[in-house]
Scaffold this motif. Structure first.
Motif, PDB file in Angstrom:
ATOM      1  N   VAL A 116       3.898   5.364  -3.914  1.00 57.78           N
ATOM      2  CA  VAL A 116       2.626   4.811  -4.367  1.00 57.78           C
ATOM      3  C   VAL A 116       2.893   3.572  -5.230  1.00 57.78           C
ATOM      4  N   ARG A 117       2.268   2.455  -4.879  1.00 53.86           N
ATOM      5  CA  ARG A 117       2.392   1.224  -5.658  1.00 53.86           C
ATOM      6  C   ARG A 117       0.999   0.758  -6.069  1.00 53.86           C
ATOM      7  N   VAL A 118       0.892   0.270  -7.315  1.00 55.84           N
ATOM      8  CA  VAL A 118      -0.356  -0.277  -7.838  1.00 55.84           C
ATOM      9  C   VAL A 118      -0.165  -1.771  -8.075  1.00 55.84           C
ATOM     10  N   HIS A 119      -1.137  -2.554  -7.630  1.00 54.81           N
ATOM     11  CA  HIS A 119      -1.106  -4.006  -7.777  1.00 54.81           C
ATOM     12  C   HIS A 119      -2.455  -4.428  -8.349  1.00 54.81           C
ATOM     13  N   GLY A 120      -2.466  -4.972  -9.559  1.00 58.79           N
ATOM     14  CA  GLY A 120      -3.723  -5.361 -10.182  1.00 58.79           C
ATOM     15  C   GLY A 120      -3.605  -6.677 -10.905  1.00 58.79           C
ATOM     16  N   GLY A 121      -4.698  -7.451 -10.903  1.00 56.19           N
ATOM     17  CA  GLY A 121      -4.650  -8.731 -11.595  1.00 56.19           C
ATOM     18  C   GLY A 121      -5.978  -9.450 -11.584  1.00 56.19           C
ATOM     19  N   VAL A 122      -5.938 -10.710 -11.980  1.00 52.27           N
ATOM     20  CA  VAL A 122      -7.129 -11.557 -12.061  1.00 52.27           C
ATOM     21  C   VAL A 122      -6.946 -12.735 -11.098  1.00 52.27           C
ATOM     22  N   PHE A 123      -8.062 -13.333 -10.683  1.00 52.36           N
ATOM     23  CA  PHE A 123      -8.009 -14.469  -9.769  1.00 52.36           C
ATOM     24  C   PHE A 123      -9.143 -15.441 -10.069  1.00 52.36           C
ATOM     25  N   TRP A 124      -8.915 -16.688  -9.674  1.00 58.47           N
ATOM     26  CA  TRP A 124      -9.950 -17.735  -9.672  1.00 58.47           C
ATOM     27  C   TRP A 124      -9.876 -18.443  -8.338  1.00 58.47           C
ATOM     28  N   ALA A 163     -14.564 -15.906  -9.827  1.00 59.37           N
ATOM     29  CA  ALA A 163     -13.386 -15.358 -10.515  1.00 59.37           C
ATOM     30  C   ALA A 163     -13.650 -13.897 -10.828  1.00 59.37           C
ATOM     31  N   GLY A 164     -12.556 -13.143 -10.931  1.00 61.65           N
ATOM     32  CA  GLY A 164     -12.719 -11.725 -11.224  1.00 61.65           C
ATOM     33  C   GLY A 164     -11.402 -10.987 -11.215  1.00 61.65           C
ATOM     34  N   ILE A 165     -11.481  -9.709 -10.861  1.00 59.49           N
ATOM     35  CA  ILE A 165     -10.294  -8.849 -10.869  1.00 59.49           C
ATOM     36  C   ILE A 165     -10.121  -8.203  -9.501  1.00 59.49           C
ATOM     37  N   GLU A 166      -8.856  -7.909  -9.149  1.00 61.62           N
ATOM     38  CA  GLU A 166      -8.532  -7.208  -7.918  1.00 61.62           C
ATOM     39  C   GLU A 166      -7.578  -6.064  -8.227  1.00 61.62           C
ATOM     40  N   LEU A 167      -7.761  -4.953  -7.539  1.00 58.52           N
ATOM     41  CA  LEU A 167      -6.893  -3.800  -7.694  1.00 58.52           C
ATOM     42  C   LEU A 167      -6.575  -3.238  -6.313  1.00 58.52           C
ATOM     43  N   THR A 168      -5.269  -3.103  -6.001  1.00 58.97           N
ATOM     44  CA  THR A 168      -4.840  -2.552  -4.722  1.00 58.97           C
ATOM     45  C   THR A 168      -3.952  -1.336  -4.946  1.00 58.97           C
ATOM     46  N   LEU A 169      -4.253  -0.251  -4.255  1.00 56.32           N
ATOM     47  CA  LEU A 169      -3.419   0.939  -4.237  1.00 56.32           C
ATOM     48  C   LEU A 169      -2.779   1.038  -2.865  1.00 56.32           C
ATOM     49  N   GLY A 208       6.868   4.481  10.279  1.00 57.68           N
ATOM     50  CA  GLY A 208       6.303   4.699   8.949  1.00 57.68           C
ATOM     51  C   GLY A 208       4.794   4.701   8.970  1.00 57.68           C
ATOM     52  N   GLN A 209       4.205   4.799   7.789  1.00 57.09           N
ATOM     53  CA  GLN A 209       2.759   4.752   7.640  1.00 57.09           C
ATOM     54  C   GLN A 209       2.426   4.115   6.297  1.00 57.09           C
ATOM     55  N   MET A 210       1.304   3.385   6.276  1.00 55.51           N
ATOM     56  CA  MET A 210       0.902   2.661   5.072  1.00 55.51           C
ATOM     57  C   MET A 210      -0.622   2.652   4.994  1.00 55.51           C
ATOM     58  N   LEU A 211      -1.139   2.886   3.793  1.00 56.81           N
ATOM     59  CA  LEU A 211      -2.578   2.795   3.530  1.00 56.81           C
ATOM     60  C   LEU A 211      -2.782   1.925   2.305  1.00 56.81           C
ATOM     61  N   ASP A 212      -3.550   0.845   2.448  1.00 68.11           N
ATOM     62  CA  ASP A 212      -3.905  -0.045   1.348  1.00 68.11           C
ATOM     63  C   ASP A 212      -5.402   0.056   1.085  1.00 68.11           C
ATOM     64  N   LEU A 213      -5.765   0.272  -0.177  1.00 67.92           N
ATOM     65  CA  LEU A 213      -7.160   0.254  -0.605  1.00 67.92           C
ATOM     66  C   LEU A 213      -7.306  -0.851  -1.642  1.00 67.92           C
ATOM     67  N   THR A 214      -8.205  -1.803  -1.406  1.00 61.58           N
ATOM     68  CA  THR A 214      -8.365  -2.953  -2.301  1.00 61.58           C
ATOM     69  C   THR A 214      -9.805  -3.047  -2.777  1.00 61.58           C
ATOM     70  N   TRP A 215      -9.967  -3.104  -4.094  1.00 60.73           N
ATOM     71  CA  TRP A 215     -11.288  -3.284  -4.711  1.00 60.73           C
ATOM     72  C   TRP A 215     -11.302  -4.628  -5.430  1.00 60.73           C
TER      73      TRP A 215
END
Length: 366
Positions: free
Chosen positions: A129-137, A163-169, A183-190
Motif C-alpha cells: 500500500v502506497r499513499v501519495h498526497g500533495g497540492v497542485f496549481w 488549485a487544490g489537493i490530491e490524494l492517491t491510494l 500482478g495487480q494494481m488498484l489506484d484510487l485518486t481524490w
C-alpha cells in the motif's frame, strides 16, 4: 482513396521512417523522427527523455511535433528527493513536478495550453500500500478558436486557473504499468480543487490485473472510471471534464467518445463529460525484447454535462451509451517510451462518433 486507407498508410510510414536516438550522458536520450497522417499531413518531431540526470534526482521529458497543419509540444520536469524510512512510512519521497503543454492543430478547431505545478509526498505505509498526497496549481487556456468550432467553446475562451489537493491510494504491485505481465494494481485518486477560478471534486479509479499464461504470453484486464462534480454553484469547465478516445478506447479518435456538438458542414466538436468508464482485455505475446503484439477488446463511455446544453446542432445528447471495439496492437519499446500501433474495428458506436481504425501513439514512461 478512402480516409481509412490513408490512415493505414500513415501508421506504416511513421514506422518506416528511421528514428535516430543517442545517449547524451547523464541518463538522457534524444530521439527524432517523422510521420505522415491523412488529417495532419507531414509531421516531424523531436524528443528528449532524461531520468535522474547527473544523479540530481531530476527527470526531464520534452516532446515537440510540427506539421503543415499545426504543432504541439510538452515539457515535463520532476524532482524526486529520496527520504528513506520516515514516520510516514518506508521509501518516502518528496516530489516536485512541473508541466507545460500547448497544442494547435487545424482539425481540433482551437488551440489549448496548460501549465501545472505540484508538490507531493509519497510513502509506503504497508507492504503493498502506497499513499501519495500533495497540492497542485494549474492554469489552462483556449484561444485561436476557428469559426466552425462549437459556440459552447466560446464561453471557455481565455485563461483560468485552479488549485487544490490530491490524494492517491495505491494497492498491490504490477511489473509494468504500460505493458503488464504479472500482478495487480488498484489506484484510487481524490481531487479537491477549491481555489482559483474553477472549483470541483473528482474521484477516479484505475485497476489492472495481469497474468502470465506462458513465458511469452500475458493476459491483462484494465478497468477505470470516474466522476467529476463542479462546486460552489459553478458549471464544470471543459478543462476539467473527461475525454476518451485515441489511446483508450482504441478504435475512436481523440475525444471521439461522448457528447458532441454536431451539425453537418457547420460544427463537429467534442465536449467531454463528467462521468466515464473504461474497460480493456488484451492477450499479448512477446516477439522479442523490444517488440510485442496483442489482440484486444476495448469499451468505454463518457456522459453527463451540466444543465441542458444547446450548441450549433441543437440540444446536446449527453446520455450514457457504451462504445466498444476489437483489434490488434503492435508495441515497440524505445528510449522515449512505447510506440503503439493499433488496428481496431468498432463494434458499437454512435452515428457521429469520431472513429479511428488505425492509431499511432507514444506511451511515455515518464
Amino acid at each position: 482513396m478512402s480516409r481509412h486507407i490513408l490512415s493505414s498508410l500513415a501508421a506504416l510510414l511513421a514506422l518506416a521512417v528511421p528514428v535516430a536516438a543517442q545517449q547524451t550522458g547523464g541518463g538522457a536520450e534524444v530521439s527524432a523522427g517523422a510521420a505522415w497522417s491523412s488529417t495532419r499531413g507531414a509531421i516531424v518531431g523531436i524528443g528528449l527523455e532524461g531520468e535522474n540526470i547527473l544523479q540530481s534526482g531530476i527527470d526531464l521529458g520534452l516532446e515537440y511535433r510540427e506539421g503543415e497543419k499545426g504543432q504541439d509540444g510538452r515539457l515535463r520536469l520532476r524532482y524526486v528527493h529520496e527520504m528513506g524510512d520516515t514516520r510516514l512510512g518506508t521509501d518516502t519521497r518528496l516530489i516536485l513536478s512541473g508541466l507545460h503543454s500547448r497544442s494547435n492543430w487545424d482539425d481540433d478547431g482551437y488551440a489549448t495550453a496548460r501549465s501545472r505545478l505540484g508538490l507531493a509526498v509519497s510513502a509506503r505505509v504497508a507492504p503493498r500500500v502506497r499513499v501519495h498526497g500533495g497540492v497542485f496549481w494549474q492554469e489552462d487556456a483556449i484561444d485561436d478558436i476557428e469559426i466552425d468550432t462549437s459556440p459552447l467553446i466560446l464561453s471557455e475562451q481565455g485563461h483560468s486557473d485552479t488549485a487544490g489537493i490530491e490524494l492517491t491510494l495505491s494497492f498491490g504491485e504490477i511489473d509494468h504499468r504500460q505493458l503488464p505481465g504479472h500482478g495487480q494494481m488498484l489506484d484510487l485518486t481524490w481531487t479537491n480543487a477549491f481555489a482559483g477560478d474553477r472549483h470541483f471534486d473528482s474521484l477516479e479509479m484505475n485497476a489492472v490485473i495481469a497474468r502470465r499464461l506462458a513465458p511469452d504470453w500475458a493476459l491483462s484486464l484494465r478497468l477505470g472510471g470516474g466522476a467529476i462534480e463542479a462546486r460552489d454553484g459553478q458549471s464544470l469547465s471543459i478543462y476539467d471534464r473527461a475525454f476518451l478516445g485515441g489511446k483508450a478506447p482504441r478504435g475512436f479518435g481523440i475525444g471521439g467518445v461522448g457528447p458532441r456538438d454536431y451539425l453537418a458542414d457547420v460544427t463537429d466538436t467534442a465536449l467531454g463529460g463528467s462521468r466515464y468508464v473504461l474497460a480493456s482485455v488484451e492477450l499479448r505475446r512477446d516477439i522479442s525484447e523490444r517488440f510485442m503484439m496483442g489482440a484486444f477488446v476495448d469499451a468505454g463511455s463518457v456522459w453527463k454535462l451540466d444543465g441542458a446544453p444547446v450548441g450549433a446542432g441543437g440540444p446536446v445528447d449527453d446520455s450514457y451509451d457504451l462504445r466498444s471495439a476489437a483489434g490488434l496492437s503492435l508495441y515497440w519499446k524505445t528510449g522515449l517510451g512505447i510506440v503503439n500501433v493499433s488496428f481496431a474495428a468498432p463494434l458499437s458506436h454512435r452515428q457521429h462518433d469520431s472513429l479511428n481504425r488505425v492509431s499511432l501513439n507514444l506511451i511515455s514512461s515518464f
